[in-house]
Design a protein around this motif. Sequence first.
Motif, PDB file in Angstrom:
ATOM      1  N   SER A 219     -11.583 -30.494  23.187  1.00  0.00           N
ATOM      2  CA  SER A 219     -10.966 -29.323  23.831  1.00  0.00           C
ATOM      3  C   SER A 219     -11.097 -29.508  25.342  1.00  0.00           C
ATOM      4  N   SER A 220     -10.385 -30.474  25.850  1.00  0.00           N
ATOM      5  CA  SER A 220     -10.656 -30.994  27.183  1.00  0.00           C
ATOM      6  C   SER A 220     -10.130 -30.130  28.316  1.00  0.00           C
ATOM      7  N   PHE A 221      -8.989 -29.423  28.105  1.00  0.00           N
ATOM      8  CA  PHE A 221      -8.348 -28.723  29.209  1.00  0.00           C
ATOM      9  C   PHE A 221      -8.149 -27.255  28.871  1.00  0.00           C
ATOM     10  N   VAL A 222      -8.416 -26.404  29.869  1.00  0.00           N
ATOM     11  CA  VAL A 222      -8.448 -24.954  29.660  1.00  0.00           C
ATOM     12  C   VAL A 222      -7.701 -24.250  30.780  1.00  0.00           C
ATOM     13  N   GLU A 223      -7.095 -23.086  30.460  1.00  0.00           N
ATOM     14  CA  GLU A 223      -6.348 -22.330  31.467  1.00  0.00           C
ATOM     15  C   GLU A 223      -6.206 -20.878  31.009  1.00  0.00           C
ATOM     16  N   PHE A 224      -6.374 -19.918  31.947  1.00  0.00           N
ATOM     17  CA  PHE A 224      -6.166 -18.504  31.656  1.00  0.00           C
ATOM     18  C   PHE A 224      -4.735 -18.104  31.983  1.00  0.00           C
ATOM     19  N   ASP A 225      -4.176 -17.161  31.192  1.00  0.00           N
ATOM     20  CA  ASP A 225      -2.887 -16.580  31.549  1.00  0.00           C
ATOM     21  C   ASP A 225      -3.131 -15.239  32.251  1.00  0.00           C
ATOM     22  N   ASN A 226      -2.045 -14.556  32.615  1.00  0.00           N
ATOM     23  CA  ASN A 226      -2.169 -13.318  33.383  1.00  0.00           C
ATOM     24  C   ASN A 226      -2.736 -12.164  32.577  1.00  0.00           C
TER      25      ASN A 226
ATOM     26  N   VAL B 158      -3.591 -37.443  21.981  1.00  0.00           N
ATOM     27  CA  VAL B 158      -4.456 -36.964  23.055  1.00  0.00           C
ATOM     28  C   VAL B 158      -3.660 -35.967  23.873  1.00  0.00           C
ATOM     29  N   LEU B 159      -4.295 -34.876  24.299  1.00  0.00           N
ATOM     30  CA  LEU B 159      -3.619 -33.868  25.108  1.00  0.00           C
ATOM     31  C   LEU B 159      -4.311 -33.730  26.453  1.00  0.00           C
ATOM     32  N   GLY B 160      -3.492 -33.493  27.485  1.00  0.00           N
ATOM     33  CA  GLY B 160      -4.019 -33.377  28.838  1.00  0.00           C
ATOM     34  C   GLY B 160      -3.909 -31.973  29.371  1.00  0.00           C
ATOM     35  N   GLU B 161      -3.623 -31.889  30.657  1.00  0.00           N
ATOM     36  CA  GLU B 161      -3.616 -30.638  31.395  1.00  0.00           C
ATOM     37  C   GLU B 161      -2.706 -29.605  30.754  1.00  0.00           C
ATOM     38  N   ILE B 162      -3.103 -28.321  30.843  1.00  0.00           N
ATOM     39  CA  ILE B 162      -2.296 -27.222  30.330  1.00  0.00           C
ATOM     40  C   ILE B 162      -2.057 -26.222  31.458  1.00  0.00           C
ATOM     41  N   VAL B 163      -0.789 -25.815  31.652  1.00  0.00           N
ATOM     42  CA  VAL B 163      -0.451 -24.781  32.628  1.00  0.00           C
ATOM     43  C   VAL B 163       0.463 -23.770  31.956  1.00  0.00           C
ATOM     44  N   ILE B 164       0.585 -22.600  32.592  1.00  0.00           N
ATOM     45  CA  ILE B 164       1.388 -21.508  32.038  1.00  0.00           C
ATOM     46  C   ILE B 164       2.392 -21.079  33.096  1.00  0.00           C
ATOM     47  N   ASP B 165       3.681 -21.101  32.754  1.00  0.00           N
ATOM     48  CA  ASP B 165       4.706 -20.791  33.747  1.00  0.00           C
ATOM     49  C   ASP B 165       4.955 -19.282  33.823  1.00  0.00           C
ATOM     50  N   ASP B 166       5.922 -18.898  34.658  1.00  0.00           N
ATOM     51  CA  ASP B 166       6.187 -17.476  34.892  1.00  0.00           C
ATOM     52  C   ASP B 166       6.828 -16.789  33.695  1.00  0.00           C
ATOM     53  N   PHE B 167       7.258 -17.565  32.702  1.00  0.00           N
ATOM     54  CA  PHE B 167       7.831 -17.001  31.476  1.00  0.00           C
ATOM     55  C   PHE B 167       6.805 -16.931  30.349  1.00  0.00           C
TER      56      PHE B 167
ATOM     57  N   TRP C  19       2.697 -25.231  28.951  1.00  0.00           N
ATOM     58  CA  TRP C  19       3.072 -26.634  29.121  1.00  0.00           C
ATOM     59  C   TRP C  19       1.821 -27.471  28.931  1.00  0.00           C
ATOM     60  N   VAL C  20       1.854 -28.390  27.993  1.00  0.00           N
ATOM     61  CA  VAL C  20       0.706 -29.247  27.722  1.00  0.00           C
ATOM     62  C   VAL C  20       1.121 -30.703  27.918  1.00  0.00           C
ATOM     63  N   LEU C  21       0.398 -31.392  28.762  1.00  0.00           N
ATOM     64  CA  LEU C  21       0.707 -32.793  29.051  1.00  0.00           C
ATOM     65  C   LEU C  21       0.318 -33.682  27.879  1.00  0.00           C
ATOM     66  N   ILE C  22       1.245 -34.531  27.461  1.00  0.00           N
ATOM     67  CA  ILE C  22       0.981 -35.532  26.426  1.00  0.00           C
ATOM     68  C   ILE C  22       1.040 -36.899  27.097  1.00  0.00           C
ATOM     69  N   PRO C  23      -0.086 -37.534  27.338  1.00  0.00           N
ATOM     70  CA  PRO C  23      -0.097 -38.801  28.075  1.00  0.00           C
ATOM     71  C   PRO C  23       0.832 -39.832  27.442  1.00  0.00           C
TER      72      PRO C  23
END
Length: 782
Positions: A460-467, A504-513, A517-521
């Motif tokens: 569970s390598s990458f973490v991110e909070f939403d609004n 393997v999964l990388g960075e996760i971000v959350i857009d304005d919608f 988005w999860v990076l797949i190397p």
Amino acid sequence: MKKAFITLLAAFCSVSALAQNLAIGNWQVHLPYNNAISVAKANDLVYCASNQGLFTYNTVDNSIQRLSKATGLSEVTISTIEYNAIEDALLVAYTNANIDLVFGNEIVNLSDIKRKSITGSKTIHRVTMKDELAYLSCGFGIVVINMDKREVKDTYIIGPGGSNINVYDVSFDQNYIYAATELALYRADINSASLNDFQVWEQIRTAAPGLDYNLLEFYNGKLIVNYTDGEFINDFTNDSLFIYNPVTEQIDSLLTNSFFANKTIEERNGNLIVINYFSVSTYNSSFDRINVIGSTGEYAPARPEDAFVDENNVTWIADDNKGLVKFVDANEFEFIVPNGPTAVNANNAAYANGKIYVTHGPTGFNNAFIPPAISSYENGSWTTNNSDNITYPPNVTENIWDFRDVAVDPTNTNKVFVGTLGRGVLEMINENVLVQHDDTNSTLSSCTVCGPIPSDLIYSSFVEFDNSGNLWVANGQSNSAISVRKPDNIWQGYAFPSLVGGNVLGEIVIDDFGQKWVLIPSTGFLVFNDNGTLDDTSDDEAKKLTTAPGNGGLPTASVNAIVVDNEGEVWIGTNEGVAVFFSPGSIFGGSNFDAQKIIIELDGVNQFLLENEIVTTIAVDGANQKWFGTASAGVFLTNADGTEQLQNFNTSNSPILSDNIIDIEINDKNGEVFFITDKGIISYRGTATEGNADFSNVTVFPNPATPDYTGLIAINGLVENVDVKITDISGALVFETTAEGGQATWNAKDYNGDRVHTGVYLVFMTDRDGEKTHVAKIVVIH
């Protein structure tokens, strides 16, 4: 027992204040100093070098001062240091063979060895001072530097037939210069005019040939020599110190035989100092050991690398764990370490409310089994938490390692969630682990493709909070690619076997919608939309974006970074530059959404933005400007749409520590940009900050602007992108500009480029609608 832990904050408060109010355009290094490798005494100053940094400790007023690339040093990673009392100068040797000579506030660089093409190693092992000369024991021979003339005087290549040979140490008696090498002990007549001729160098036959002779020191008429049988490596090896008599040309006796590697042997104030992995021993002129400093009390475990005994019989130790140790006796010692992060191996950072968190661990996706460590920076000071002080709840019994990412709880900025390579997600406050989230108490899933590796590993390598305060976790190599922890601590998992499988999964971000988005190397991105219904999976949508036209149109599958800018556009960094998703809301619609490259004009030529660079990370500042980190070209700053390059910071034109940028994080309150590199952390005070809702927190720095200050004056805490006009006290306009986000700058000059006269100047601020206004004052002293 008198013990003190002196940090930069306590011992040199003005530096901490400077860090809080770093002037625009200035740099600040953030390096660990606990892994000390070398120490030198210069009158009232003690110089101490770690692998990444150098600092001085003033024995009179207890002040500490850092020396770094930001203050004029040429490099970052140090090999060794040595002080020349005759020239009152410090020689700093770096791991890449570059050299700095520090004469007080003047630094002279000698890059001859670094620049010269040499077969074999250029490593500078040790430095020996004699009169105004510095003798450098190098991987190819001996280099002599004239400290007075500030130049390389000569080079001695002394191997058989004039070949390069690894020289580890040099010493002198009245007649000879001695060299400890990888093949044998050598000596030559010190008065010879042909020391650069290998034929004047002879092997000392009584010393057993074919061994590594790595340390030697002339003391009380005898040559003390260390050799190793090479059976073990690093700190554990069969080392032997013997006493060689230059008069009889015979070995008199064995001084000591140790299972641990000897690090240093030096004559200091009439005594012989011998340092091994665990202790510092002092011998008198009769070769009787009269003192041993080893692990005792809080000085445990002792890991000395170098030491110096001063005229007051105080031992100054460069310790690989405790930094600079001032040792008076077993009941009186101090640990002196400038404030800094816990380690140099930072890999990710997160910002919230004026506080930067940094995790330390591997930068890739494979386990390195690095002990847990996290640092935080606030109000000019670092707090460090690592395996020495991190505490765990009783139910956490497994070893924890490889911190990989961090997210700050939006409801409590003292609480963070740390993603790991193999040990789930850790919920922490300061040094305390509150909960380990894994497959026993969440929807996080263990590795399904790890083969013989234990199946309980949870990546569970990458973490991110939403609004909404939901924590999203990229859970690679498992049956549950994405999991979310709701604010009530209820978890929900989502699997995409046909899109992700065991990737393997990388960075996760959350857009304005609200799309994840999860990076797949080496593939692209997974985009997932729960449509605002976390518990109802019937309306979920997911798509894998690739290089295929109409399905992402990525410039390459080698994707490394992703960020959402202030306008909602999604920017990605790849091995072939930058691309932008201008319409991320159309991904699950019918219209075209493919990524587009940005065209930028450089030197009259149109080209794609950073098309020849590996872009490793992207950050967006308060003015929507883009900061791009690369693998080998440093940092690039562009305007908001990427069509104009504003800056390029690299190791050739700036104090930045390395051209390999791992992550970038920005303090939105003051515009300080933190660059995480493979050689440590350095920050730069930028011009842009996040805009404010009103003018209630406007600050001006510096104020007053004194005659010796030539930088930019920052007007901070503004409403976003307001118009700013500066007048003299009579109302005459001298300057106007538009804020970059929440900050405007002024160079204290008028429209003609002349510095304004001494006086009080008024700063008028008005938002675009003219509804919010504010007036501030600046005092300029010419």
